[in-house]
Motif scaffolding. Sequence first.
Motif, PDB file in Angstrom:
ATOM      1  N   UNK A  69       1.249  -1.359   0.390  1.00 44.95           N
ATOM      2  CA  UNK A  69       0.041   0.169  -0.187  1.00 44.95           C
ATOM      3  C   UNK A  69       0.399   1.198   0.329  1.00 44.95           C
ATOM      4  N   UNK A  70       2.782   0.879  -0.295  1.00 45.96           N
ATOM      5  CA  UNK A  70       2.484   2.734  -0.391  1.00 45.96           C
ATOM      6  C   UNK A  70       2.850   3.412  -1.168  1.00 45.96           C
ATOM      7  N   UNK A  71       2.583   4.804  -0.988  1.00 44.14           N
ATOM      8  CA  UNK A  71       2.142   5.195  -1.555  1.00 44.14           C
ATOM      9  C   UNK A  71       3.944   6.700  -2.505  1.00 44.14           C
ATOM     10  N   UNK A  72       3.954   6.305  -3.266  1.00 45.61           N
ATOM     11  CA  UNK A  72       4.594   7.372  -3.951  1.00 45.61           C
ATOM     12  C   UNK A  72       5.874   6.324  -3.962  1.00 45.61           C
ATOM     13  N   UNK A  73       7.466   6.833  -4.313  1.00 40.79           N
ATOM     14  CA  UNK A  73       8.892   5.984  -5.052  1.00 40.79           C
ATOM     15  C   UNK A  73       8.997   5.283  -3.351  1.00 40.79           C
ATOM     16  N   UNK A  74       8.984   3.909  -3.766  1.00 44.28           N
ATOM     17  CA  UNK A  74       9.486   3.419  -2.893  1.00 44.28           C
ATOM     18  C   UNK A  74      11.190   3.509  -1.932  1.00 44.28           C
ATOM     19  N   UNK A  75      11.089   3.635  -0.201  1.00 46.17           N
ATOM     20  CA  UNK A  75      12.231   4.350  -0.287  1.00 46.17           C
ATOM     21  C   UNK A  75      13.421   3.460  -0.188  1.00 46.17           C
ATOM     22  N   UNK A  76      14.153   3.463  -0.310  1.00 48.31           N
ATOM     23  CA  UNK A  76      15.746   2.551  -0.220  1.00 48.31           C
ATOM     24  C   UNK A  76      15.744   1.542   0.802  1.00 48.31           C
ATOM     25  N   UNK A  77      14.957   1.593   1.757  1.00 43.20           N
ATOM     26  CA  UNK A  77      15.590   0.946   2.754  1.00 43.20           C
ATOM     27  C   UNK A  77      13.635  -0.196   2.669  1.00 43.20           C
ATOM     28  N   UNK A  78      13.436  -0.083   1.667  1.00 44.15           N
ATOM     29  CA  UNK A  78      12.257  -0.785   1.251  1.00 44.15           C
ATOM     30  C   UNK A  78      12.347  -2.554   0.692  1.00 44.15           C
ATOM     31  N   UNK A  79      13.737  -2.419   0.042  1.00 41.91           N
ATOM     32  CA  UNK A  79      14.053  -2.631  -1.259  1.00 41.91           C
ATOM     33  C   UNK A  79      14.665  -3.886  -0.211  1.00 41.91           C
ATOM     34  N   UNK A  80      14.808  -4.623   1.279  1.00 38.65           N
ATOM     35  CA  UNK A  80      14.683  -5.564   1.814  1.00 38.65           C
ATOM     36  C   UNK A  80      13.327  -6.369   2.163  1.00 38.65           C
ATOM     37  N   UNK A  81      12.412  -5.319   2.284  1.00 42.18           N
ATOM     38  CA  UNK A  81      10.695  -6.278   2.310  1.00 42.18           C
ATOM     39  C   UNK A  81      10.706  -7.087   0.811  1.00 42.18           C
ATOM     40  N   UNK A  82      10.684  -5.746  -0.549  1.00 35.64           N
ATOM     41  CA  UNK A  82      10.594  -6.757  -1.840  1.00 35.64           C
ATOM     42  C   UNK A  82      11.703  -7.533  -2.504  1.00 35.64           C
ATOM     43  N   UNK A  83      12.546  -7.322  -1.754  1.00 35.99           N
ATOM     44  CA  UNK A  83      12.563  -8.813  -2.321  1.00 35.99           C
ATOM     45  C   UNK A  83      12.764  -9.983  -1.085  1.00 35.99           C
ATOM     46  N   UNK A  84      12.362 -10.272  -0.167  1.00 36.96           N
ATOM     47  CA  UNK A  84      11.663 -10.486   1.020  1.00 36.96           C
ATOM     48  C   UNK A  84      10.587 -11.774   0.445  1.00 36.96           C
ATOM     49  N   UNK A  85       9.565 -10.238  -0.609  1.00 39.40           N
ATOM     50  CA  UNK A  85       8.042 -10.945  -1.371  1.00 39.40           C
ATOM     51  C   UNK A  85       8.423 -11.084  -2.028  1.00 39.40           C
ATOM     52  N   UNK A  86      10.056 -11.171  -3.324  1.00 37.25           N
ATOM     53  CA  UNK A  86       9.793 -11.811  -4.402  1.00 37.25           C
ATOM     54  C   UNK A  86      10.223 -12.729  -3.620  1.00 37.25           C
ATOM     55  N   UNK A  87      10.749 -13.937  -2.716  1.00 36.16           N
ATOM     56  CA  UNK A  87      11.488 -14.114  -2.872  1.00 36.16           C
ATOM     57  C   UNK A  87      10.558 -15.314  -2.086  1.00 36.16           C
ATOM     58  N   UNK A  88       9.721 -15.037  -1.474  1.00 42.50           N
ATOM     59  CA  UNK A  88       8.199 -15.839  -0.970  1.00 42.50           C
ATOM     60  C   UNK A  88       7.283 -16.224  -1.819  1.00 42.50           C
TER      61      UNK A  88
END
Length: 166
Positions: A69-88
């Motif tokens: 639900x994040x709005x706007x550009x994903x912050x740099x610190x969101x990359x780890x969460x995004x990578x986890x979601x992609x991996x899952x």
Amino acid sequence: MDVTTTTRPPRHAHLADLPALAERDMLTLYAAHLDVPPLAPKAVRVEGGQCLQIDGVSLDEDLFVIPISHQGMMPDDANAHLARDVFSLSLVTSSRPGARAVLLFASSAALESARGMIGGLGRDSGITLDLVDLGQEWTERLVEAHRPAGRHRAVTEEAQTRRRPV
């Protein structure tokens, strides 16, 4: 496929609860748009016996969706969460031939910034990136909910001048 609709956030929900409530609405709207039964959170067993929690799973386990639900550009610190979601999503779909995996966004800017990060993985992830537009009211409330602690709306110069002691 972009899903556009207008829903309203709960009036008296606490700001900290809004992202989860928005993600629930995103899953509901996405399932309705695809004309599939509602998606529900589920612990999905993968090869090796481990379980992964996925936010939106179809009854027959052929559709796996993680809403963001994040709005706007994903912050740099969101990359780890995004990578986890992609991996899952990659893990659960690897053991289910033909299953679909979707990262579902509530902001086109977040989707595009995530596309850049996922493209940087160096291979085709097999994960679809999609968009659900929840409408202006949700967008405004989510921007407010995702604002880092301690950051408030900018105070105008005129307002600062009025506050100075004379």
